[in-house]
Design a protein around this motif. Sequence first.
Motif, short mmCIF file in Angstrom:
data_model
loop_
_atom_site.label_atom_id
_atom_site.label_comp_id
_atom_site.label_asym_id
_atom_site.label_seq_id
_atom_site.Cartn_x
_atom_site.Cartn_y
_atom_site.Cartn_z
N ARG A 1 0.53 9.38 -0.75
CA ARG A 1 -0.23 10.47 -1.39
C ARG A 1 -0.29 11.71 -0.52
N ASP B 1 0.82 -1.21 0.00
CA ASP B 1 0.00 0.00 0.00
C ASP B 1 0.86 1.26 0.00
N SER C 1 -0.68 4.56 -1.76
CA SER C 1 -1.73 5.24 -1.00
C SER C 1 -1.16 5.90 0.25
#
Length: 352
Positions: free
Chosen positions: A126, A120, A123
């Motif tokens: 970000r 991940d 994500s």
Amino acid sequence: MTGRGGKELAELVELSARLGSQPLLVQGSTGNASVKAGRTLWIKASGKWLANATNEDMFVPVQLGEVDQFFSSSSSAYIKQPDPSRLTPSIETAMHLVLPHRIVIHVHSVNTIAWAVQQDGPSCLRQRLNDLRWCWIRYAPSGAPLARVIKASLHSSPDVFILANHGLVIGAETCREAAALLAYVEERLVIEPRETAEPDRSTLGSLASKDYRLPASEVIHSLATHPLSTAFVSGGILYPCQAMFLGRSTCVVSRCTSIAQSVDDYYVRNGVRPPALLIEGTGVLVAKDLTATEAEVLDGLAQVVRRLPQNARVRYLSDRRIDEVLNGYVYARRSRPPGKVESLFRSQAAAQ
């Protein structure tokens, strides 16, 4: 050395030496840097240490018009160049050629890699990088394959590239801007490392032999003294340099297995002695012939896994990807023969 390449190269040399002296960014001969001056790309030579940039002539000239030549080769570092120094340009030359930035810096930041090996990772990053022009680059082998993936990402004009299971690339117009952007990204991506227990130096000293010794770096012991670190490195290969310099697996000596048996098993699977022995709960012994780059990469690996959270969903390199690293002509591995460590370790095991 700054005789060739003029002021542009001289500035890059100074920056390279500064970055290369920071082990959380660069380990041994890893990482590379380049500057475009006129119609020439000056790029670090394969196998050279950025830390030595001010003391060695290590930047190779490549004509900007030769990008197609590098794209057509799977081993771009071995394309012959008309360079009197006989140095060969970095395997990442194709990537540096396709990037539009005048200055390109590629480092193996342990903070970045700790994010880049997590499933991940995109994500998670970000929000941390939301005010920057950045992109996540899916894993691709070094050389032309990675350059193609990066070229496809340029439509969004990024200056920061997070390379999955690999590292960090920064693009800028000046060395000052590149250094500032790198520092800013590092600040955003910093992860506090876990505290780890002290190694059992007495036991390690008694286990040391003519072939294995205690490492110079204390951080390396965390690979064996913290169960999370041991579990992460036991799970597989996290990034190419780990396989390239430390082999396709890690030798972990569990509490219920003798060192002799662990060394034997590793040799049967890999054809060489392990560069390091992770003695669970005790500490690490390293091969006495461990090279300086291998030692720095091992230290970097310890720093990466100390930064992985307990619940991290790690993306390891597949066997196919590891084979690409180890079987590629550009990555010549040194052979570490079995030696005679087994007899000493067997006598110690028998006495337990």
